[in-house]
Scaffold this motif. Sequence first.
Motif, PDB file in Angstrom:
ATOM      1  N   SER A 102       0.825  -1.214   0.000  1.00  0.00           N
ATOM      2  CA  SER A 102       0.000   0.000   0.000  1.00  0.00           C
ATOM      3  C   SER A 102       0.857   1.261   0.000  1.00  0.00           C
ATOM      4  O   SER A 102       0.574   2.215  -0.730  1.00  0.00           O
ATOM      5  N   TYR A 103       1.905   1.282   0.832  1.00  0.00           N
ATOM      6  CA  TYR A 103       2.825   2.420   0.798  1.00  0.00           C
ATOM      7  C   TYR A 103       3.520   2.514  -0.563  1.00  0.00           C
ATOM      8  O   TYR A 103       3.721   3.604  -1.095  1.00  0.00           O
ATOM      9  N   ASP A 104       3.865   1.356  -1.115  1.00  0.00           N
ATOM     10  CA  ASP A 104       4.564   1.316  -2.399  1.00  0.00           C
ATOM     11  C   ASP A 104       3.691   1.863  -3.529  1.00  0.00           C
ATOM     12  O   ASP A 104       4.174   2.539  -4.445  1.00  0.00           O
ATOM     13  N   GLN A 105       2.398   1.574  -3.462  1.00  0.00           N
ATOM     14  CA  GLN A 105       1.477   1.982  -4.520  1.00  0.00           C
ATOM     15  C   GLN A 105       0.744   3.290  -4.201  1.00  0.00           C
ATOM     16  O   GLN A 105      -0.178   3.674  -4.925  1.00  0.00           O
ATOM     17  N   TYR A 106       1.176   3.953  -3.136  1.00  0.00           N
ATOM     18  CA  TYR A 106       0.487   5.191  -2.738  1.00  0.00           C
ATOM     19  C   TYR A 106       0.399   6.191  -3.880  1.00  0.00           C
ATOM     20  O   TYR A 106      -0.664   6.751  -4.164  1.00  0.00           O
ATOM     21  N   LEU A 107       1.519   6.434  -4.551  1.00  0.00           N
ATOM     22  CA  LEU A 107       1.531   7.458  -5.593  1.00  0.00           C
ATOM     23  C   LEU A 107       0.614   7.089  -6.745  1.00  0.00           C
ATOM     24  O   LEU A 107      -0.232   7.893  -7.159  1.00  0.00           O
ATOM     25  N   SER A 108       0.746   5.885  -7.271  1.00  0.00           N
ATOM     26  CA  SER A 108      -0.066   5.503  -8.431  1.00  0.00           C
ATOM     27  C   SER A 108      -1.548   5.459  -8.073  1.00  0.00           C
ATOM     28  O   SER A 108      -2.398   5.895  -8.859  1.00  0.00           O
ATOM     29  N   ALA A 109      -1.881   4.949  -6.882  1.00  0.00           N
ATOM     30  CA  ALA A 109      -3.291   4.878  -6.479  1.00  0.00           C
ATOM     31  C   ALA A 109      -3.870   6.275  -6.262  1.00  0.00           C
ATOM     32  O   ALA A 109      -5.027   6.552  -6.604  1.00  0.00           O
ATOM     33  N   SER A 110      -3.069   7.172  -5.691  1.00  0.00           N
ATOM     34  CA  SER A 110      -3.532   8.545  -5.458  1.00  0.00           C
ATOM     35  C   SER A 110      -3.724   9.288  -6.774  1.00  0.00           C
ATOM     36  O   SER A 110      -4.709  10.017  -6.957  1.00  0.00           O
ATOM     37  N   LEU A 111      -2.783   9.118  -7.685  1.00  0.00           N
ATOM     38  CA  LEU A 111      -2.916   9.765  -8.993  1.00  0.00           C
ATOM     39  C   LEU A 111      -4.120   9.220  -9.755  1.00  0.00           C
ATOM     40  O   LEU A 111      -4.761   9.946 -10.516  1.00  0.00           O
ATOM     41  N   GLU A 112      -4.432   7.972  -9.535  1.00  0.00           N
ATOM     42  CA  GLU A 112      -5.608   7.391 -10.155  1.00  0.00           C
ATOM     43  C   GLU A 112      -6.874   8.076  -9.645  1.00  0.00           C
ATOM     44  O   GLU A 112      -7.801   8.348 -10.424  1.00  0.00           O
ATOM     45  N   LEU A 127     -12.421  29.508 -12.346  1.00  0.00           N
ATOM     46  CA  LEU A 127     -12.260  29.346 -10.898  1.00  0.00           C
ATOM     47  C   LEU A 127     -10.923  28.712 -10.529  1.00  0.00           C
ATOM     48  O   LEU A 127     -10.528  28.700  -9.361  1.00  0.00           O
ATOM     49  N   GLY A 128     -10.235  28.183 -11.526  1.00  0.00           N
ATOM     50  CA  GLY A 128      -8.934  27.575 -11.285  1.00  0.00           C
ATOM     51  C   GLY A 128      -8.981  26.109 -10.907  1.00  0.00           C
ATOM     52  O   GLY A 128      -8.032  25.577 -10.321  1.00  0.00           O
ATOM     53  N   TYR A 129     -10.084  25.431 -11.274  1.00  0.00           N
ATOM     54  CA  TYR A 129     -10.227  24.037 -10.837  1.00  0.00           C
ATOM     55  C   TYR A 129      -9.186  23.107 -11.473  1.00  0.00           C
ATOM     56  O   TYR A 129      -8.626  22.254 -10.765  1.00  0.00           O
ATOM     57  N   PRO A 130      -8.876  23.224 -12.770  1.00  0.00           N
ATOM     58  CA  PRO A 130      -7.809  22.370 -13.323  1.00  0.00           C
ATOM     59  C   PRO A 130      -6.480  22.577 -12.607  1.00  0.00           C
ATOM     60  O   PRO A 130      -5.745  21.616 -12.365  1.00  0.00           O
ATOM     61  N   GLU A 131      -6.191  23.824 -12.254  1.00  0.00           N
ATOM     62  CA  GLU A 131      -4.951  24.101 -11.531  1.00  0.00           C
ATOM     63  C   GLU A 131      -4.991  23.501 -10.126  1.00  0.00           C
ATOM     64  O   GLU A 131      -3.969  23.045  -9.590  1.00  0.00           O
ATOM     65  N   LYS A 132      -6.172  23.478  -9.520  1.00  0.00           N
ATOM     66  CA  LYS A 132      -6.342  22.873  -8.197  1.00  0.00           C
ATOM     67  C   LYS A 132      -6.032  21.376  -8.257  1.00  0.00           C
ATOM     68  O   LYS A 132      -5.351  20.836  -7.372  1.00  0.00           O
ATOM     69  N   LEU A 133      -6.524  20.720  -9.296  1.00  0.00           N
ATOM     70  CA  LEU A 133      -6.232  19.297  -9.463  1.00  0.00           C
ATOM     71  C   LEU A 133      -4.742  19.070  -9.726  1.00  0.00           C
ATOM     72  O   LEU A 133      -4.158  18.101  -9.228  1.00  0.00           O
ATOM     73  N   LYS A 134      -4.145  19.963 -10.483  1.00  0.00           N
ATOM     74  CA  LYS A 134      -2.703  19.851 -10.738  1.00  0.00           C
ATOM     75  C   LYS A 134      -1.919  20.040  -9.446  1.00  0.00           C
ATOM     76  O   LYS A 134      -0.919  19.343  -9.190  1.00  0.00           O
ATOM     77  N   ARG A 135      -2.368  20.950  -8.627  1.00  0.00           N
ATOM     78  CA  ARG A 135      -1.682  21.187  -7.351  1.00  0.00           C
ATOM     79  C   ARG A 135      -1.815  19.964  -6.439  1.00  0.00           C
ATOM     80  O   ARG A 135      -0.872  19.600  -5.737  1.00  0.00           O
ATOM     81  N   ALA A 136      -3.002  19.345  -6.431  1.00  0.00           N
ATOM     82  CA  ALA A 136      -3.192  18.121  -5.655  1.00  0.00           C
ATOM     83  C   ALA A 136      -2.225  17.032  -6.125  1.00  0.00           C
ATOM     84  O   ALA A 136      -1.647  16.293  -5.319  1.00  0.00           O
ATOM     85  N   GLU A 137      -2.047  16.960  -7.424  1.00  0.00           N
ATOM     86  CA  GLU A 137      -1.115  15.987  -7.993  1.00  0.00           C
ATOM     87  C   GLU A 137       0.316  16.281  -7.554  1.00  0.00           C
ATOM     88  O   GLU A 137       1.068  15.368  -7.188  1.00  0.00           O
ATOM     89  N   ASP A 138       0.688  17.545  -7.550  1.00  0.00           N
ATOM     90  CA  ASP A 138       2.054  17.930  -7.178  1.00  0.00           C
ATOM     91  C   ASP A 138       2.359  17.594  -5.719  1.00  0.00           C
ATOM     92  O   ASP A 138       3.432  17.045  -5.416  1.00  0.00           O
ATOM     93  N   VAL A 139       1.445  17.932  -4.794  1.00  0.00           N
ATOM     94  CA  VAL A 139       1.731  17.665  -3.375  1.00  0.00           C
ATOM     95  C   VAL A 139       1.641  16.170  -3.075  1.00  0.00           C
ATOM     96  O   VAL A 139       2.307  15.678  -2.152  1.00  0.00           O
ATOM     97  N   THR A 140       0.842  15.444  -3.845  1.00  0.00           N
ATOM     98  CA  THR A 140       0.797  13.991  -3.688  1.00  0.00           C
ATOM     99  C   THR A 140       2.163  13.396  -4.014  1.00  0.00           C
ATOM    100  O   THR A 140       2.636  12.467  -3.343  1.00  0.00           O
ATOM    101  N   LYS A 141       2.814  13.921  -5.037  1.00  0.00           N
ATOM    102  CA  LYS A 141       4.156  13.452  -5.382  1.00  0.00           C
ATOM    103  C   LYS A 141       5.158  13.794  -4.281  1.00  0.00           C
ATOM    104  O   LYS A 141       6.112  13.034  -4.045  1.00  0.00           O
ATOM    105  N   LEU A 142       4.945  14.892  -3.592  1.00  0.00           N
ATOM    106  CA  LEU A 142       5.803  15.228  -2.456  1.00  0.00           C
ATOM    107  C   LEU A 142       5.545  14.273  -1.287  1.00  0.00           C
ATOM    108  O   LEU A 142       6.480  13.846  -0.607  1.00  0.00           O
ATOM    109  N   ASN A 143       4.283  13.931  -1.059  1.00  0.00           N
ATOM    110  CA  ASN A 143       3.970  12.933  -0.028  1.00  0.00           C
ATOM    111  C   ASN A 143       4.654  11.605  -0.319  1.00  0.00           C
ATOM    112  O   ASN A 143       5.066  10.876   0.594  1.00  0.00           O
TER     113      ASN A 143
END
Length: 426
Positions: A76-86, A109-125
């Motif tokens: 689960s830790y190993d697949q965190y990134l791929s599962a979160s990006l999914e 409203l900036g929603y696509p950028e919000k999703l991109k930001r979620a993706e970026d911080v997920t990669k940091l996690n």
Amino acid sequence: MKSSNTELSTSKAILACLLPFFIILVFYVVLETDHAKVSFRNMLSRFPLARSTHWSRLSSSVSSLGPFSLPKAISSYDQYLSASLEEIETMRASYSRLGWVHKNIGYKLGYPEKLKRAEDVTKLNAKVTRGIVDLAHAEFASQQYHKGPYVPTDLSRVQESLKHFVRDWSDEGRRERDRICEPILSVLRDVPVERRASMKVLVPGSGLGRLAWEISELGFNTTAIEFSYFMTLGMHFLFSPQTTQTSNQHTIYPYANWFSHTRHNEDLFRGISFPDVLPRFKPNLRLIEDDFLEHRGETYDFVATLFFVDTSLNIISTLSHIHKLLNSGATWINLGPLLWTSGGRTRLELSLDEVLKLAQMVGFNINGEEAAHDEDFNGKVVSKLSQAALEKRKRRTVECEYTADRLAMMKWLYQAEFWVATKIDR
């Protein structure tokens, strides 16, 4: 001839079914992008053949080891990134299904950028989750566990573990932590300092180990016991000099996976550093990675249970085992709610009154409800405790939260119960 034609048709049908797999597999391997991996996993899950054979076979082999097992946690830790990006891709796909006018409003409203930001911080996690996996591979190299690419993942438990880093080991979680740990620690501080090194404390369900570490810092010989490898792998990551060398070395973004109840996007994507102190295993602090009910061969002067007893599938077994592990006249300190496991898995779902009555039936005097104040911490009658000490031991309700986001628009409050009980020999 008819049989040959049938076999040929079957072969063509099989090849037609397999062709999309080979195309996307090449895309997956060559490009090695997160989106390619997500696409391949999504497509694979749509084919009944894949679900009913290879996937279910691997799934059953892992699930048989349990939802908190080492293989499941590492996977689960190993697949965190791929599962979160999914998950983020699913949100992006949902947004894309809006009509042009509404999609344009979302863009403004900036929603696509919000999703991109979620993706970026997920990669940091994922830097933290990757560190947990790498350390686990090194420390558990001798143990056999499944490493296949399709081992099912439990993303929610990884996300919960990230929030535990905040609660247990960050400045952000101090208020919540003090609220639930301090009542237990204040009772232990009444033990004279010179006697603490000779006294043993057991902390079942120790999680990421903050309470057990705090007790060891008071000078007690402390044993933490935890059944979930989602927790113990995180604890190893914190306590190992290989992965954590300084305080506040790591930063996570634990709230970015859930957009609900958020006032500002900055709250959603804020980073939290941990650990607030640098913990280490010492001679007076050890971790046992096992089921509490399987722990035998030792007795203790204190058992401290924090948000633990309601995890029992059989509360009678749990309280009886606490009683068995305590020395004569020793002390059980408890703080927590009664959030029983649902779905009929819990044998008895008791009320607070019933739990307290059961404790007395097992062989405990609940301080403040029975005349058990003439005993010191080893059960020997010497003198009455001070009024201040009695107040600390009084049974009471403690309003508290659990891995809460202090900036969220929603608060989930527990009316947890605190008590101190003395073992009575039958």
